[in-house]
Design a protein around this motif. Structure first.
Motif, PDB file in Angstrom:
ATOM      1  N   TYR A 173     -47.582 105.637   2.142  1.00 52.15           N
ATOM      2  CA  TYR A 173     -47.068 104.791   3.211  1.00 52.15           C
ATOM      3  C   TYR A 173     -46.077 103.794   2.641  1.00 52.15           C
ATOM      4  N   CYS A 174     -45.257 103.338   3.509  1.00 54.72           N
ATOM      5  CA  CYS A 174     -44.267 102.338   3.141  1.00 54.72           C
ATOM      6  C   CYS A 174     -44.816 100.945   3.460  1.00 54.72           C
ATOM      7  N   MET A 175     -44.539 100.014   2.582  1.00 52.52           N
ATOM      8  CA  MET A 175     -44.892  98.615   2.841  1.00 52.52           C
ATOM      9  C   MET A 175     -43.646  97.760   2.693  1.00 52.52           C
ATOM     10  N   GLY A 176     -43.669  96.600   3.295  1.00 53.79           N
ATOM     11  CA  GLY A 176     -42.487  95.761   3.228  1.00 53.79           C
ATOM     12  C   GLY A 176     -42.772  94.297   3.450  1.00 53.79           C
ATOM     13  N   TRP A 177     -41.737  93.531   3.273  1.00 57.76           N
ATOM     14  CA  TRP A 177     -41.742  92.102   3.579  1.00 57.76           C
ATOM     15  C   TRP A 177     -40.640  91.834   4.596  1.00 57.76           C
ATOM     16  N   PHE A 178     -40.997  91.126   5.630  1.00 56.67           N
ATOM     17  CA  PHE A 178     -40.047  90.633   6.609  1.00 56.67           C
ATOM     18  C   PHE A 178     -40.085  89.113   6.563  1.00 56.67           C
ATOM     19  N   ARG A 179     -39.088  88.480   7.159  1.00 54.64           N
ATOM     20  CA  ARG A 179     -39.118  87.026   7.260  1.00 54.64           C
ATOM     21  C   ARG A 179     -38.513  86.601   8.592  1.00 54.64           C
ATOM     22  N   GLN A 180     -38.961  85.453   9.037  1.00 53.36           N
ATOM     23  CA  GLN A 180     -38.432  84.896  10.268  1.00 53.36           C
ATOM     24  C   GLN A 180     -38.037  83.451  10.036  1.00 53.36           C
ATOM     25  N   MET A 181     -36.747  83.216  10.109  1.00 50.22           N
ATOM     26  CA  MET A 181     -36.231  81.867   9.966  1.00 50.22           C
ATOM     27  C   MET A 181     -36.312  81.162  11.304  1.00 50.22           C
ATOM     28  N   TYR A 237     -43.631  87.687   6.175  1.00 50.75           N
ATOM     29  CA  TYR A 237     -44.695  88.561   6.638  1.00 50.75           C
ATOM     30  C   TYR A 237     -44.803  89.799   5.753  1.00 50.75           C
ATOM     31  N   CYS A 238     -46.025  90.176   5.470  1.00 48.59           N
ATOM     32  CA  CYS A 238     -46.326  91.445   4.827  1.00 48.59           C
ATOM     33  C   CYS A 238     -46.543  92.470   5.931  1.00 48.59           C
ATOM     34  N   THR A 239     -46.061  93.689   5.727  1.00 45.41           N
ATOM     35  CA  THR A 239     -46.172  94.686   6.780  1.00 45.41           C
ATOM     36  C   THR A 239     -46.336  96.084   6.201  1.00 45.41           C
ATOM     37  N   TRP A 293     -49.214  94.014  10.570  1.00 45.75           N
ATOM     38  CA  TRP A 293     -48.583  92.775  10.131  1.00 45.75           C
ATOM     39  C   TRP A 293     -49.629  91.748   9.715  1.00 45.75           C
ATOM     40  N   GLY A 294     -49.273  90.960   8.699  1.00 47.09           N
ATOM     41  CA  GLY A 294     -50.098  89.828   8.338  1.00 47.09           C
ATOM     42  C   GLY A 294     -49.737  88.631   9.195  1.00 47.09           C
ATOM     43  N   GLN A 295     -50.377  87.517   8.906  1.00 48.75           N
ATOM     44  CA  GLN A 295     -50.140  86.298   9.685  1.00 48.75           C
ATOM     45  C   GLN A 295     -48.945  85.505   9.196  1.00 48.75           C
ATOM     46  N   GLY A 296     -48.478  85.814   8.008  1.00 50.02           N
ATOM     47  CA  GLY A 296     -47.308  85.132   7.481  1.00 50.02           C
ATOM     48  C   GLY A 296     -47.657  84.017   6.510  1.00 50.02           C
ATOM     49  N   THR A 297     -46.736  83.760   5.589  1.00 51.79           N
ATOM     50  CA  THR A 297     -46.880  82.663   4.642  1.00 51.79           C
ATOM     51  C   THR A 297     -45.534  81.942   4.556  1.00 51.79           C
ATOM     52  N   GLN A 298     -45.576  80.620   4.624  1.00 51.94           N
ATOM     53  CA  GLN A 298     -44.353  79.832   4.730  1.00 51.94           C
ATOM     54  C   GLN A 298     -43.724  79.575   3.372  1.00 51.94           C
ATOM     55  N   VAL A 299     -42.434  79.828   3.280  1.00 50.34           N
ATOM     56  CA  VAL A 299     -41.646  79.491   2.100  1.00 50.34           C
ATOM     57  C   VAL A 299     -40.586  78.486   2.532  1.00 50.34           C
ATOM     58  N   THR A 300     -40.570  77.356   1.872  1.00 50.45           N
ATOM     59  CA  THR A 300     -39.597  76.311   2.179  1.00 50.45           C
ATOM     60  C   THR A 300     -38.831  75.970   0.914  1.00 50.45           C
TER      61      THR A 300
END
Length: 120
Positions: free
Chosen positions: A32-40, A95-97, A111-118
Motif C-alpha cells: 500500500y501507499c502511504m503519504g503525508w498531506f498538510r493543510q495551511m 496528516y499521515c494517510t 487519515w490521522g488527526q494531524g500534528t501541527q508544525v509551526t
C-alpha cells in the motif's frame, strides 16, 4: 479498523529540522501507499510526499523536494517525514494517510488527526 497516529509536530525556527512520525495499526494488506498531506491556514489540504511499500518509490511536491524525506519501517509499522531547512511557508497541520493499495492522488482512504508544525 485502521488507525493512524501522528506525532512530532512542534514550533521551530526557520532553517531548522523536524521529524514527524506516524504509527499505523489495524490493517492486513501488505502492499500500500502511504503519504503525508498538510493543510495551511485557510487553504485546501495538499499532498506533500508519498511512498510505496518497499520504499523504493517516493513522490514529493515541488516545494519540499530536496528538503523533506519520506520513509517507512514496515516492521515497526511506522511512517516518517524528515523535514530540513524549514521555511515559514511550511507551517501547517500535517496528516499521515494511507491507501488500500496503490492508487491515485485521491485514493488515500485513511487519515490521522494531524500534528501541527509551526515555523517562525
Amino acid at each position: 479498523h485502521v488507525q493512524l497516529v501522528e506525532s512530532g509536530g512542534a514550533s521551530v525556527q526557520a532553517g531548522g529540522s523536524l521529524t514527524l512520525s506516524c504509527a499505523v495499526s489495524g490493517y492486513t494488506n501488505r502492499r500500500y501507499c502511504m503519504g503525508w498531506f498538510r493543510q495551511m491556514s485557510g487553504k485546501e489540504r495538499e499532498g506533500v510526499a508519498a511512498i510505496y511499500t518497499g520504499g523504493g518509490t517516493t513522490y514529493y511536491t515541488d516545494s519540499v523536494k530536496d528538503r523533506f524525506t519520506i520513509s517507512r519501517d514496515n516492521t515497526k509499522k511506522m511512517l516518517y517525514l524528515q523535514m530540513n531547512s524549514l521555511k515559514t511557508e511550511d507551517t501547517a497541520l500535517y496528516y499521515c494517510t494511507k491507501q488500500e493499495g496503490y492508487g491515485d492522488y485521491d485514493d488515500f482512504a485513511y487519515w490521522g488527526q494531524g500534528t501541527q508544525v509551526t515555523v517562525s
